[in-house]
Motif scaffolding. Structure first.
Motif, PDB file in Angstrom:
ATOM      1  N   SER A  57     -69.112  20.789 -15.844  1.00  0.00           N
ATOM      2  CA  SER A  57     -68.089  20.350 -16.798  1.00  0.00           C
ATOM      3  C   SER A  57     -67.627  18.930 -16.496  1.00  0.00           C
ATOM      4  N   LEU A  58     -67.464  18.615 -15.212  1.00  0.00           N
ATOM      5  CA  LEU A  58     -67.076  17.261 -14.838  1.00  0.00           C
ATOM      6  C   LEU A  58     -68.156  16.262 -15.244  1.00  0.00           C
ATOM      7  N   ILE A  59     -69.406  16.603 -14.973  1.00  0.00           N
ATOM      8  CA  ILE A  59     -70.510  15.703 -15.320  1.00  0.00           C
ATOM      9  C   ILE A  59     -70.598  15.513 -16.830  1.00  0.00           C
ATOM     10  N   ALA A  60     -70.450  16.592 -17.582  1.00  0.00           N
ATOM     11  CA  ALA A  60     -70.535  16.492 -19.042  1.00  0.00           C
ATOM     12  C   ALA A  60     -69.466  15.551 -19.588  1.00  0.00           C
ATOM     13  N   PHE A  61     -68.272  15.631 -19.048  1.00  0.00           N
ATOM     14  CA  PHE A  61     -67.220  14.712 -19.479  1.00  0.00           C
ATOM     15  C   PHE A  61     -67.588  13.269 -19.153  1.00  0.00           C
ATOM     16  N   LEU A  62     -68.068  13.040 -17.945  1.00  0.00           N
ATOM     17  CA  LEU A  62     -68.344  11.676 -17.498  1.00  0.00           C
ATOM     18  C   LEU A  62     -69.480  11.014 -18.273  1.00  0.00           C
ATOM     19  N   VAL A  63     -70.451  11.799 -18.743  1.00  0.00           N
ATOM     20  CA  VAL A  63     -71.564  11.196 -19.489  1.00  0.00           C
ATOM     21  C   VAL A  63     -71.251  11.062 -20.974  1.00  0.00           C
ATOM     22  N   SER A  64     -70.118  11.587 -21.403  1.00  0.00           N
ATOM     23  CA  SER A  64     -69.786  11.603 -22.822  1.00  0.00           C
ATOM     24  C   SER A  64     -69.059  10.338 -23.249  1.00  0.00           C
ATOM     25  N   ASP A  65     -68.891  10.210 -24.559  1.00  0.00           N
ATOM     26  CA  ASP A  65     -68.131   9.087 -25.106  1.00  0.00           C
ATOM     27  C   ASP A  65     -66.638   9.202 -24.825  1.00  0.00           C
ATOM     28  N   ARG A  66     -66.213  10.332 -24.237  1.00  0.00           N
ATOM     29  CA  ARG A  66     -64.809  10.479 -23.847  1.00  0.00           C
ATOM     30  C   ARG A  66     -64.483   9.676 -22.584  1.00  0.00           C
ATOM     31  N   ALA A  67     -65.512   9.166 -21.910  1.00  0.00           N
ATOM     32  CA  ALA A  67     -65.301   8.426 -20.665  1.00  0.00           C
ATOM     33  C   ALA A  67     -65.929   7.039 -20.747  1.00  0.00           C
ATOM     34  N   PRO A  68     -65.639   6.273 -21.794  1.00  0.00           N
ATOM     35  CA  PRO A  68     -66.388   5.037 -22.044  1.00  0.00           C
ATOM     36  C   PRO A  68     -66.130   3.911 -21.057  1.00  0.00           C
ATOM     37  N   THR A  69     -65.008   3.951 -20.333  1.00  0.00           N
ATOM     38  CA  THR A  69     -64.706   2.870 -19.396  1.00  0.00           C
ATOM     39  C   THR A  69     -64.737   3.327 -17.939  1.00  0.00           C
ATOM     40  N   ILE A  70     -65.285   4.503 -17.695  1.00  0.00           N
ATOM     41  CA  ILE A  70     -65.406   4.981 -16.316  1.00  0.00           C
ATOM     42  C   ILE A  70     -66.753   4.542 -15.762  1.00  0.00           C
ATOM     43  N   SER A  71     -66.731   3.669 -14.782  1.00  0.00           N
ATOM     44  CA  SER A  71     -67.947   3.197 -14.130  1.00  0.00           C
ATOM     45  C   SER A  71     -67.619   2.742 -12.725  1.00  0.00           C
ATOM     46  N   GLY A  72     -68.534   2.973 -11.810  1.00  0.00           N
ATOM     47  CA  GLY A  72     -68.341   2.541 -10.431  1.00  0.00           C
ATOM     48  C   GLY A  72     -67.395   3.411  -9.633  1.00  0.00           C
ATOM     49  N   ALA A  73     -66.919   4.501 -10.221  1.00  0.00           N
ATOM     50  CA  ALA A  73     -65.948   5.375  -9.555  1.00  0.00           C
ATOM     51  C   ALA A  73     -66.643   6.585  -8.949  1.00  0.00           C
ATOM     52  N   GLU A  74     -65.956   7.231  -8.017  1.00  0.00           N
ATOM     53  CA  GLU A  74     -66.450   8.478  -7.438  1.00  0.00           C
ATOM     54  C   GLU A  74     -65.424   9.574  -7.693  1.00  0.00           C
ATOM     55  N   TYR A  75     -65.890  10.682  -8.244  1.00  0.00           N
ATOM     56  CA  TYR A  75     -65.014  11.801  -8.568  1.00  0.00           C
ATOM     57  C   TYR A  75     -65.306  12.953  -7.609  1.00  0.00           C
ATOM     58  N   THR A  76     -64.325  13.255  -6.775  1.00  0.00           N
ATOM     59  CA  THR A  76     -64.458  14.329  -5.802  1.00  0.00           C
ATOM     60  C   THR A  76     -64.038  15.652  -6.438  1.00  0.00           C
ATOM     61  N   ILE A  77     -64.853  16.672  -6.249  1.00  0.00           N
ATOM     62  CA  ILE A  77     -64.538  18.009  -6.771  1.00  0.00           C
ATOM     63  C   ILE A  77     -64.734  18.995  -5.617  1.00  0.00           C
ATOM     64  N   ASP A  78     -63.645  19.212  -4.863  1.00  0.00           N
ATOM     65  CA  ASP A  78     -63.764  19.955  -3.617  1.00  0.00           C
ATOM     66  C   ASP A  78     -62.585  20.860  -3.306  1.00  0.00           C
ATOM     67  N   GLY A  79     -61.709  21.079  -4.280  1.00  0.00           N
ATOM     68  CA  GLY A  79     -60.566  21.946  -4.029  1.00  0.00           C
ATOM     69  C   GLY A  79     -59.568  21.371  -3.043  1.00  0.00           C
ATOM     70  N   GLY A  80     -59.674  20.069  -2.775  1.00  0.00           N
ATOM     71  CA  GLY A  80     -58.760  19.425  -1.833  1.00  0.00           C
ATOM     72  C   GLY A  80     -59.247  19.388  -0.415  1.00  0.00           C
ATOM     73  N   THR A  81     -60.562  19.636  -0.188  1.00  0.00           N
ATOM     74  CA  THR A  81     -61.088  19.720   1.169  1.00  0.00           C
ATOM     75  C   THR A  81     -60.904  18.439   1.961  1.00  0.00           C
ATOM     76  N   VAL A  82     -61.262  17.300   1.358  1.00  0.00           N
ATOM     77  CA  VAL A  82     -61.151  16.027   2.075  1.00  0.00           C
ATOM     78  C   VAL A  82     -59.663  15.739   2.304  1.00  0.00           C
ATOM     79  N   PRO A  83     -59.238  15.593   3.555  1.00  0.00           N
ATOM     80  CA  PRO A  83     -57.805  15.526   3.844  1.00  0.00           C
ATOM     81  C   PRO A  83     -57.209  14.128   3.794  1.00  0.00           C
ATOM     82  N   THR A  84     -57.987  13.131   3.421  1.00  0.00           N
ATOM     83  CA  THR A  84     -57.505  11.744   3.427  1.00  0.00           C
ATOM     84  C   THR A  84     -57.424  11.188   2.021  1.00  0.00           C
ATOM     85  N   VAL A  85     -56.754  10.067   1.890  1.00  0.00           N
ATOM     86  CA  VAL A  85     -56.613   9.387   0.598  1.00  0.00           C
ATOM     87  C   VAL A  85     -57.964   8.855   0.151  1.00  0.00           C
TER      88      VAL A  85
END
Length: 259
Positions: free
Chosen positions: A231-259
């Motif tokens: 679902s995250l990937i589908a959003f990112l490749v769609s026209d709903r995300a036209p200005t998202i580039s160069g970013a990293e989207y973490t999907i981990d339930g909050g596992t990574v404990p740092t900013v």
């Protein structure tokens, strides 16, 4: 979903798209109207051969055959999702990692994306549009030294490469985005949890808890499902995300404990 996201007419390649989050991504992109070509070493049962390429993407020849299949079957490409990845490195820390193992981890987790991008991005750039998704891993910032050092390093290399590529091609109309999953509850991870549960004399939920403990805990209390990642990937490749580039989207339930 189709009322919010519409990929009708889009042409996509998803590597490693026959199981886990890859298979979920292929299914969702097709549900949203895209024509999706996918790859693996062998054709699984029930997969349409017309939309599948049997290839070993850890080799230059395998990548070349997939790029040629994209040209022959799709003509042009709008979306590339680099889902392929994994690790077969043994436990034992850095001393157990031979040169052969290091090469194997890089050949699986870095070079397929590099080679396919080199073959497919020129067409996107020429048309001034397209989206590339590199699926990295939270291991790139949260490696487990007992067994995932080489995998984590390869994914970190993929992340850095992806960021550099995004800066190069964004001015030419092509978006490059990273998706960084934590633990995904795939069939393979279910089997791992069941094995750990049996060894510890507990049930499946206990086995899941052991995996979460090894990651330092998941604040949300559960792993992601393959469908969550799709679902995250589908959003990112769609026209709903036209200005998202160069970013990293973490999907981990909050596992990574740092900013």
């Amino acid at each position: 979903m189709s009322g919010f996201l519409d990929l009708t007419g889009a042409r996509a390649l998803v590597t490693g798209g026959t199981q886990g989050a890859g298979a979920a991504t292929v299914a969702l992109l097709r549900e949203l109207g895209a024509t999706v070509l996918t790859t693996a070493r062998t054709l699984p049962e029930g997969v349409d051969p017309a939309l599948f390429v049997a290839a070993d993407l850890t080799t230059p020849e395998g990548c070349a055959s997939v790029a040629q299949a994209v040209h022959d079957r799709l003509g042009e490409i709008d979306i590339v999702v680099h889902m392929l990845g994994g690790s077969s490195a043994p436990g034992g820390g850095h001393a157990a990692l031979t040169d052969e193992i290091w090469h194997r981890e890089l050949d699986l987790n870095l070079f397929p994306a590099v080679r396919l991008d080199r073959a497919l991005l020129p067409g996107m750039v020429a048309r001034g549009r397209g989206v590339v998704i590199h699926v990295t891993s939270i291991q790139s910032v949260l490696p487990l030294p007992e067994a995932t050092t080489a995998y984590a390093a390869a994914k970190a290399a993929l992340s850095t490469y992806s960021k550099s590529l995004s800066k190069e091609v964004a001015p030419k109309g092509v978006r490059v985005v990273r998706v960084s999953p934590g633990w995904i509850e795939t069939d393979a991870s279910v089997r791992l949890a069941e094995r750990l549960a049996a060894e510890a004399g507990t049930d499946y939920e206990g086995g899941k808890a052991l995996i979460m403990q090894s990651l330092g805990g998941i604040p949300l209390g559960r792993p992601s499902s393959p469908e969550n990642v799709a679902s995250l990937i589908a959003f990112l490749v769609s026209d709903r995300a036209p200005t998202i580039s160069g970013a990293e989207y973490t999907i981990d339930g909050g596992t990574v404990p740092t900013v």
